[in-house]
Design an enzyme around this catalytic site. Structure first.
Site, mmCIF file in Angstrom:
data_model
loop_
_atom_site.group_PDB
_atom_site.id
_atom_site.type_symbol
_atom_site.label_atom_id
_atom_site.label_comp_id
_atom_site.label_asym_id
_atom_site.label_seq_id
_atom_site.Cartn_x
_atom_site.Cartn_y
_atom_site.Cartn_z
ATOM 1 N N TYR A 1 20.595 84.130 3.416
ATOM 2 C CA TYR A 1 21.698 84.312 2.907
ATOM 3 C C TYR A 1 22.005 84.106 1.369
ATOM 4 C CZ TYR A 1 22.905 79.435 3.373
ATOM 5 O OH TYR A 1 22.875 78.043 3.290
ATOM 6 N N ASP B 1 27.237 73.524 5.780
ATOM 7 C CA ASP B 1 26.499 74.975 6.107
ATOM 8 C C ASP B 1 27.549 75.916 6.711
ATOM 9 O OD1 ASP B 1 24.466 72.907 5.947
ATOM 10 O OD2 ASP B 1 23.192 74.128 7.207
ATOM 11 N N HIS C 1 27.646 69.850 0.543
ATOM 12 C CA HIS C 1 27.818 71.160 0.856
ATOM 13 C C HIS C 1 28.082 71.001 2.510
ATOM 14 C CE1 HIS C 1 23.479 71.101 1.900
ATOM 15 N NE2 HIS C 1 23.707 71.759 2.943
ATOM 16 N N HIS D 1 27.463 67.059 3.256
ATOM 17 C CA HIS D 1 26.132 66.380 3.288
ATOM 18 C C HIS D 1 25.249 66.743 2.173
ATOM 19 C CE1 HIS D 1 25.321 69.877 5.744
ATOM 20 N NE2 HIS D 1 24.003 69.820 5.412
#
Length: 346
Positions: free
Chosen positions: A108, A175, A173, A235
């Site tokens: 991605y 996920d 960030h 995290h």
């Protein structure tokens, strides 16, 4: 030594205030950015409450023996060698300073790769633009997790290998909820490290705020993030926590309705003709740090172009980073009583 006198980011962190210890560095940083929170009488209790929420939504298991780790690490070295030889598809290999990422099954876009940036703009690549998950990942890793009850059969359709050199990092960030179902499963190899929650990164010079929670991750350990730890707090991997080469295999399932790039969604950084073979470099395990890491350390400050730093004049409480709602509302973010989770390149 590299230009500027640094061989990796850990030295850069230590050099910020050479006559002060780490506690004073952290205190100075917090006082400039989080005065209201840090001077609150209830701040310690608030942090502890949040740490408990993070801890309660993490599962860790030691599944892989040293011998099994060694076999898997040999396979990871083979992946690195194939990447250096340019034998993978265009979007399988993604390089960053002191960290290489290898997408398998699904890949991605994120960060500066997108023409339109921001949380929720991440997109899966078109089918066939990254290589399939290697058979050894299925046989040596995924099946072991299935047999140990960590994940159900057929759950994984995306495997990512993050290969870190000493001093490498991955910024804070979450996920992407619109891309990946939960849980998020990772397996660590080569060396021990730590996963930190609730940090903020700033650059020039690079600085990392004090974590809300630090999770040790050992070689051969499996870490499963769900609930609060996966969705409601960022995290990261800090530079000072990568003391030796470390690799992690991240196993995830993409959502069936995850958005995918099409012919009308160009990548802003995609050149018209990408060079086929990637430039070979020395093995991470055997390379001299001062020689092998030098070109990449010199590029570290360019990270700011991909991760805009936070303003020093903004004041945040411990619960004031951008937050993503779960379920069907995952593509809309809202402010809650606390933290906003700031989505970053990852």
């Amino acid at each position: 030594m590299a230009a500027g006198g640094y061989s990796d980011l850990r030295e850069k962190l230590k050099s910020m205030t050479p006559h002060r210890d780490d506690n004073k560095i952290n205190t100075k940083y917090r006082e400039s950015d989080d005065d209201e929170y840090e001077h609150s009488e209830d701040s310690a209790e608030l942090r502890e409450q949040e740490a408990r929420r993070v801890r309660s939504s993490i599962l860790q298991k030691s599944i892989f023996s040293p011998g099994e780790c060694a076999l898997i690490e040999e396979k990871i070295d083979e992946v690195v060698a194939k990447g250096e030889a340019g034998l993978y598809r265009e979007h399988t290999v993604d390089r960053a300073p002191l960290r290489n990422k290898y997408f398998f099954g699904e890949g991605y876009t994120y960060g500066a790769q997108l023409e339109k940036r921001g949380p929720g703009q991440e997109r899966l690549y078109r089918k066939g633009e990254v290589d399939e998950i290697p058979s050894w990942v299925h046989e040596l890793v995924i099946q072991r997790l299935v047999s140990n009850g960590v994940i159900p059969e057929g759950f994984v359709n995306s495997a990512v290998i993050n290969d870190y050199q000493p001093g490498g990092c991955i910024v804070s960030h979450v996920d992407p909820l619109h891309i990946f179902a939960r849980p998020i499963v990772s397996v660590s190899f080569f060396s021990d490290s730590a996963l930190c929650f609730g940090c903020r990164f700033q650059f020039k010079p690079i600085r990392v705020s004090e974590p809300v929670f630090v999770l040790p991750v050992r070689r051969g350990s499996v870490t499963v993030l769900s609930g609060y730890a996966a969705d409601d707090i960022t995290h990261c991997i800090r530079p000072q926590d990568i003391k030796e080469r470390r690799a992690v295999i991240i196993l995830r399932k993409t959502r069936p309705d995850a958005p995918r790039l099409d012919s009308d969604s160009p990548l802003s950084s995609s050149p018209a003709g990408r060079p086929a073979p990637l430039k070979a470099k020395r093995s991470h395990r055997k390379a001299d740090p001062d020689a092998a890491h030098r070109p990449r350390v010199l590029e570290m400050d360019k990270e700011e172009n991909r991760h805009p730093s936070l303003s020093r004049h903004r004041r945040h409480s411990i619960r004031s980073e951008n937050y993503w709602r779960r379920g069907q509302d995952y593509d809309k973010h809202q402010e809650t009583s606390g933290r906003k989770v700031k989505m970053r390149r990852h």
